[in-house]
Write a protein that holds these residues in place. Sequence first.
Motif, PDB file in Angstrom:
ATOM      1  N   VAL A  79       0.757  -1.317  -0.148  1.00 65.08           N
ATOM      2  CA  VAL A  79       0.069   0.165   0.180  1.00 65.08           C
ATOM      3  C   VAL A  79       0.971   1.115  -0.026  1.00 65.08           C
ATOM      4  N   VAL A  80       1.147   1.947  -1.214  1.00 62.24           N
ATOM      5  CA  VAL A  80       1.838   2.991  -1.342  1.00 62.24           C
ATOM      6  C   VAL A  80       1.605   4.229  -0.724  1.00 62.24           C
ATOM      7  N   ARG A  81       0.079   4.454  -0.853  1.00 61.45           N
ATOM      8  CA  ARG A  81      -0.701   5.579  -0.005  1.00 61.45           C
ATOM      9  C   ARG A  81      -1.910   5.161   0.188  1.00 61.45           C
ATOM     10  N   ILE A  82      -2.655   5.657   1.095  1.00 61.72           N
ATOM     11  CA  ILE A  82      -4.105   5.469   1.402  1.00 61.72           C
ATOM     12  C   ILE A  82      -4.636   6.641   1.981  1.00 61.72           C
ATOM     13  N   ALA A  83      -5.690   7.119   1.576  1.00 56.21           N
ATOM     14  CA  ALA A  83      -6.286   8.616   1.891  1.00 56.21           C
ATOM     15  C   ALA A  83      -7.838   8.307   2.096  1.00 56.21           C
ATOM     16  N   THR A  84      -8.248   8.962   3.123  1.00 58.17           N
ATOM     17  CA  THR A  84      -9.783   9.003   3.209  1.00 58.17           C
ATOM     18  C   THR A  84     -10.130  10.517   3.331  1.00 58.17           C
ATOM     19  N   HIS A  85     -11.232  10.802   2.574  1.00 56.93           N
ATOM     20  CA  HIS A  85     -11.713  12.120   2.755  1.00 56.93           C
ATOM     21  C   HIS A  85     -11.826  12.779   3.855  1.00 56.93           C
ATOM     22  N   HIS A  86     -11.414  13.901   4.137  1.00 54.13           N
ATOM     23  CA  HIS A  86     -11.297  14.603   5.686  1.00 54.13           C
ATOM     24  C   HIS A  86     -12.650  14.692   6.313  1.00 54.13           C
ATOM     25  N   ALA A  87     -13.815  14.824   5.387  1.00 56.28           N
ATOM     26  CA  ALA A  87     -14.968  14.921   5.928  1.00 56.28           C
ATOM     27  C   ALA A  87     -15.600  13.874   6.420  1.00 56.28           C
ATOM     28  N   VAL A  88     -14.972  12.657   6.245  1.00 59.01           N
ATOM     29  CA  VAL A  88     -15.660  11.479   6.856  1.00 59.01           C
ATOM     30  C   VAL A  88     -14.709  10.479   7.410  1.00 59.01           C
ATOM     31  N   ARG A  89     -13.560  11.139   8.046  1.00 57.88           N
ATOM     32  CA  ARG A  89     -12.618  10.288   8.818  1.00 57.88           C
ATOM     33  C   ARG A  89     -12.988  10.098   9.963  1.00 57.88           C
ATOM     34  N   SER A  90     -12.455   8.954  10.617  1.00 57.72           N
ATOM     35  CA  SER A  90     -12.847   8.326  11.605  1.00 57.72           C
ATOM     36  C   SER A  90     -14.073   7.437  11.624  1.00 57.72           C
ATOM     37  N   ARG A  91     -14.464   7.012  10.471  1.00 56.58           N
ATOM     38  CA  ARG A  91     -15.722   6.315  10.338  1.00 56.58           C
ATOM     39  C   ARG A  91     -15.521   4.874   9.984  1.00 56.58           C
ATOM     40  N   GLY A  92     -14.222   4.362   9.972  1.00 59.62           N
ATOM     41  CA  GLY A  92     -13.811   3.234   9.522  1.00 59.62           C
ATOM     42  C   GLY A  92     -13.596   2.913   8.004  1.00 59.62           C
ATOM     43  N   LEU A  93     -13.694   3.762   7.345  1.00 56.51           N
ATOM     44  CA  LEU A  93     -13.555   3.588   5.684  1.00 56.51           C
ATOM     45  C   LEU A  93     -12.222   3.237   5.237  1.00 56.51           C
ATOM     46  N   GLY A  94     -11.193   3.852   5.900  1.00 55.27           N
ATOM     47  CA  GLY A  94      -9.813   3.333   5.580  1.00 55.27           C
ATOM     48  C   GLY A  94      -9.658   1.779   5.799  1.00 55.27           C
ATOM     49  N   SER A  95     -10.068   1.505   6.874  1.00 54.85           N
ATOM     50  CA  SER A  95      -9.950   0.067   7.452  1.00 54.85           C
ATOM     51  C   SER A  95     -10.550  -0.896   6.429  1.00 54.85           C
ATOM     52  N   LEU A  96     -11.910  -0.268   5.907  1.00 53.19           N
ATOM     53  CA  LEU A  96     -12.770  -1.266   5.245  1.00 53.19           C
ATOM     54  C   LEU A  96     -12.126  -1.405   4.024  1.00 53.19           C
ATOM     55  N   LEU A  97     -11.229  -0.220   3.362  1.00 50.19           N
ATOM     56  CA  LEU A  97     -10.753  -0.395   2.174  1.00 50.19           C
ATOM     57  C   LEU A  97      -9.778  -1.278   2.055  1.00 50.19           C
ATOM     58  N   LEU A  98      -8.757  -1.263   3.222  1.00 48.76           N
ATOM     59  CA  LEU A  98      -7.828  -2.336   3.359  1.00 48.76           C
ATOM     60  C   LEU A  98      -8.530  -3.576   3.383  1.00 48.76           C
ATOM     61  N   ASP A  99      -9.611  -4.065   4.104  1.00 51.86           N
ATOM     62  CA  ASP A  99     -10.091  -5.293   4.214  1.00 51.86           C
ATOM     63  C   ASP A  99     -10.668  -5.600   2.849  1.00 51.86           C
ATOM     64  N   GLU A 100     -11.057  -4.682   2.077  1.00 49.97           N
ATOM     65  CA  GLU A 100     -11.751  -5.068   0.629  1.00 49.97           C
ATOM     66  C   GLU A 100     -10.449  -5.331  -0.183  1.00 49.97           C
ATOM     67  N   VAL A 101      -9.421  -4.548   0.060  1.00 50.02           N
ATOM     68  CA  VAL A 101      -8.194  -5.002  -1.008  1.00 50.02           C
ATOM     69  C   VAL A 101      -7.645  -6.439  -0.718  1.00 50.02           C
ATOM     70  N   ALA A 102      -7.539  -6.747   0.873  1.00 52.93           N
ATOM     71  CA  ALA A 102      -7.075  -8.215   1.113  1.00 52.93           C
ATOM     72  C   ALA A 102      -8.056  -9.220   0.801  1.00 52.93           C
ATOM     73  N   ALA A 103      -9.368  -8.884   0.826  1.00 56.50           N
ATOM     74  CA  ALA A 103     -10.309  -9.872   0.187  1.00 56.50           C
ATOM     75  C   ALA A 103     -10.110 -10.198  -1.255  1.00 56.50           C
ATOM     76  N   GLU A 104      -9.972  -9.112  -1.852  1.00 51.26           N
ATOM     77  CA  GLU A 104      -9.533  -9.186  -3.338  1.00 51.26           C
ATOM     78  C   GLU A 104      -8.433  -9.897  -3.869  1.00 51.26           C
ATOM     79  N   LEU A 105      -7.515  -9.493  -3.260  1.00 51.25           N
ATOM     80  CA  LEU A 105      -6.084  -9.802  -3.792  1.00 51.25           C
ATOM     81  C   LEU A 105      -5.285 -11.007  -2.907  1.00 51.25           C
ATOM     82  N   GLY A 106      -5.993 -11.160  -1.801  1.00 50.84           N
ATOM     83  CA  GLY A 106      -5.292 -12.095  -0.704  1.00 50.84           C
ATOM     84  C   GLY A 106      -5.086 -13.309  -1.277  1.00 50.84           C
ATOM     85  N   ASP A 107      -5.812 -13.841  -2.123  1.00 53.89           N
ATOM     86  CA  ASP A 107      -5.615 -15.076  -2.662  1.00 53.89           C
ATOM     87  C   ASP A 107      -4.496 -15.298  -3.707  1.00 53.89           C
TER      88      ASP A 107
END
Length: 760
Positions: free
Chosen positions: A531-559
């Motif tokens: 993960v070179v960079r990860i960014a979440t819009h400042h207006a919606v931070r602390s809602r778990g969106l960054g963690s959700l994105l990382l989980d989705e990446v792991a689900a897609e590419l983990g295999d």
Amino acid sequence: MDIGTLAAALRAEARRTDQRRLLVLHGERDACIDAAFTAVEAADVADGETTILSTREGFRFERHRPKHAGRLLGTTREAVILDAFGEFSPNAVGRSVGAVDGGGLYVLLAPPLEEWLDRRGDFDESLAVPPFGLDDVSGRFRTRFVETLRTHPGVAVVAVGTDDGDGDATEDVVERDGLTGDDAATPAPGPTTPADAAFPAAAYESCLTRDQSRALSALERLRHPGPAGSAVVVEADRGRGKSSAAGLAAAALAAEGRDVLVTAPAFGGAAAWFERARDLLADLRDPLAVDEDRRIELATDAGGGRVRFRPPAAAVAEAGTVDVVVADEAAALPVRLLSGLLDAPATAFVTTVHGYEGAGRGFSVRFRGRLDDADRRVTDVRMDAPIRYARGDPVEAWAFRALLLDARPSVDAAVADATPDSVAYRVLDGDELLADEHLLSAAFGLLVAAHYRTEPDDLARLLDAPNLSVRALVHDGHVVSVAMLAREGGLDGTTREAMYDGERVRGNMLPDVLTSQLRDPDAAAPRGVRVVRIATHHAVRSRGLGSLLLDEVAAELGDDVDYLGTGFGATPELLDFWRDNGYRTVHLATTRNDASGEHSALMVRPTSDAGRAFAGRHARWFRERVGAVLSDALSDLDADVVRGALAACDAPGDPVVDVSAYEWRLTVAAAYGPGLADMAPRPFRRLALAHLLDGDADLSDRAERLLVRKVLQAREWEAVTEELDYVSTAECMRSLGRALQPLVDRYGDEAAFAERARYE
């Protein structure tokens, strides 16, 4: 219309409007160079006012290689010629176009535009990181770049004819004349001198626009910061004279006897800044001494006043000892360094709103909240009027569009309702980004706003690099979180052996460090995604969106890969974020990163058996070596960074507490009796490391910081007492003994417990 006539017409219109024009000459290289000479002569530009950026030599103009285009920063020319046949890069465009003065020409020499889309040059080779080759690099950036040349106002395009050697020549074809038909420019309001100005009148008389004089007036707030301190934030696009205004303010402050410290990402960008300060001090007839070594210090006889340049990390270290600190191009500095500059009673932050130096919006998002919380008086000033050319300059607008210098996230209102349940996970394909300008600007704008340094080259990497890809969370069509990913590892045996022998392999950061520095010959065998960079819009931070994105990446590419990884300038907050998302520490760099000012952390989230073996051995090796490094190369590392990195290690097996019976007597005596921890550091370090690695014992944050500072980093008692705010050195010593008690209880053996019984 021939090239000479067209160039003369473009120059005349540029002069009339005090704007600039862009002339594109495409065809064969020699013919384009000859045509450029013709254009400059016809436009009546003197040789001394012309600079060419080319890998060729032998020009009568000032010449630099395109990769050295940064040497034009802070200078002005009536004409700049960029030879794009060699060393062409987006950065070369971004750094050179700003050097053209109002009334001037920017001349771009390029291969035939239709062919240029499929050609690959030096910059493209830098994108072809193993295991990819040059044929894998796409031409999306160049496709988009050429499209802006063909459609943007103020851009003339000429297909240059060639001589076939037999006396037959094709004619030059003017495909676009670039003339806008604009009349004379409306001049920007002139500078003014406030009636109650505290700075010398000569400083205000040196200003060129009213915006500059307003900024200078605002910077007068640095003279008397008050008990809580003061800060001035000056924001502007490039070419508005913000750095010159700061230079004038620094000189005026020095003339009053104040010690002014200037910092910037690099001294080259501050050179012109110092010239303004030097000129004003000369106008004030203030006796002046100059450090001629690097021309980084101006000293006056006015009560010891001076202006000095220091690199960012050094400036932070000295901030508490000076009167004023000025950070130029502040958006290109990490938040930790910017915060450290607030140790000075008065601080100015001068930053570019849109530009490769760093984004003012990113500065506002990442740092402004911390500045407001600092409880000091803050003055904001925005500068809009260009200095070098008139408003509405089409070449500036073209550069912004072609290089996405004004990329920005979606407006707050469009994403305000985004939650993990309302977003969709998307793969943002390069072709899709190229076709959708809004999507590209929103995604790239998020990455710019979240990072302290983004270059035009990063846009080309995003669009063209075969090892990079983009994933995003989208809410009602708006990007709310985005990640740039890089494929790493999976390299063949020959490449791995070359890496082990010290050869650098681009684009494979984790395998490179773990192979060449940490001597793992198999580190580049597992396939990974970083993960070179990860960014979440400042207006919606602390809602778990960054963690959700990382989980989705792991689900897609983990295999498909063995691990997910990341590398970043370590802060306690980032270490906690990555740990919460399943990433584990495998390395802490022993030197600070020049750009971030932080020690970089490498972390891994394994996704296969091979990845678990890879992550496990490096976590174990990290655990084995970190104790010695903390008392040596990492002795200045922030205590909370140490705590976070160790807590996220998660190496297989329990930490080894190898303590002899004699060492237990020393340790238990320090914890429960009259002993001293200074007598035998080794067992205390073993216990402290064991606790910080597995965290089973219940200790406060302050007690853990005490273990780090005194036991692991071997700081002096007095320094630890002051830093951790103990009332006395004796109390600090007693607190260490109390912190050791639960560690003895957790890790002690029969010898330890027998000794403990003596004091119970």
